[in-house]
Design a protein around this motif. Structure first.
Motif: not given
Length: 279
Positions: A19-36
């Motif tokens: 997904m990151a590669t497809s949008i031209g990103a070379n880094t990303f952030q994510y949630f390890m668990r449900n954010p709420r």
């Protein structure tokens, strides 16, 4: 420029790398668990092995996990403190397991006296994070807009870091929308430099490791946390250009958290930011 976005890992980390590669990103952030909530997806060893290879091929660096919004490092109630200790401790280990560099957290809210809330944050970080050995990802405390009893001004973060004894394992993540809403006018190069000078004097630039690059739907100094699409808010294209062309701010890893209907829209924003970088 290290530029990416907040992406889901629900379908597996190798899929997130694609997904990151497809949008031209070379880094990303994510949630390890449900954010709420508190539920966390367990990542099997085979997925981690495949992720490491996918990451290497895509040159994704750095990788940042983000604690859920339900975490309040300044909580006064014992039950909420126990939940926060558990999440901070466990998510540190989860980010370490995938070789992530950073774990980002909102500092939290205080009840009663502000200083007492700040002191609880210091104690909780000492108990649930600094006690972990060997060290894993660096914990980054985020600058906030200052809504209500929210902690997260530069002075707040300075107090917390000083109370912790300025450990190498704790740093700062900026947020352009939050800073703007807190009163920092980032729409001009001069305004960006004023912020950088304040960070240098109170935090130290070597401790500032990343930025959430967001436009603001809320006015300057409003103390309201409202993100807008890149170039579509109060910062506008001129403000985003000022940030990404600043000699310090523009060299930080930048993570988009803008409101989008699907992650592909981040690709359009990444392309725009890359154009603004040379303006």
């Amino acid at each position: 420029m290290r530029l990416g976005a907040h992406l889901s890992i629900a379908k597996g980390l190798p899929r997130t790398a694609a997904m990151a590669t497809s949008i031209g990103a070379n880094t990303f952030q994510y949630f390890m668990r449900n954010p709420r909530g508190g539920a966390a997806r367990q990542i099997p060893g085979k997925e981690i092995q495949a992720w490491r290879e996918a990451r290497r091929r895509a040159d994704l660096y750095p990788i940042a996990g983000h604690l859920p919004y339900t975490v309040n490092l300044g909580a006064a109630a014992e039950r909420q403190q126990e939940f926060t200790r558990m999440v901070l401790h466990d998510d540190t280990l989860r980010v370490a397991a995938i070789d992530g560099e950073y774990l980002i957290s909102h500092p939290g809210h205080y009840e009663g006296e502000r200083q007492a809330g700040l002191d609880r944050i210091i104690q909780l970080i000492e108990e649930a994070y600094l006690s972990i050995t060997p060290p894993g990802p660096m914990l980054l405390l985020e600058t906030m807009a200052g809504q209500g009893k929210e902690v997260g001004t530069i002075d707040d973060l300075c107090y917390i870091l000083e109370g912790l004894g300025w450990p190498d394992r704790v740093g700062v993540c900026l947020d352009s929308a939050h800073l703007f809403a807190a009163g920092w006018d980032l729409r001009t190069p001069a305004g960006c430099q004023q912020l950088v000078q304040e960070l240098a004097a109170k935090i130290g630039l070597d401790r500032v490791k990343a930025m959430h690059l967001n436009d603001s739907a809320a006015p300057l100094g409003s103390h309201r946390d409202r993100h807008a699409g890149i170039g579509k808010g109060e910062l506008g294209r001129e403000g985003i250009a000022a940030v990404v062309n600043d000699p310090f701010l523009g060299e930080l890893p930048l993570f988009l958290e803008t409101p989008v209907a699907n992650y592909e829209e981040y690709g359009e924003e990444i392309a725009l930011i890359q154009k603004l970088k040379s303006v």
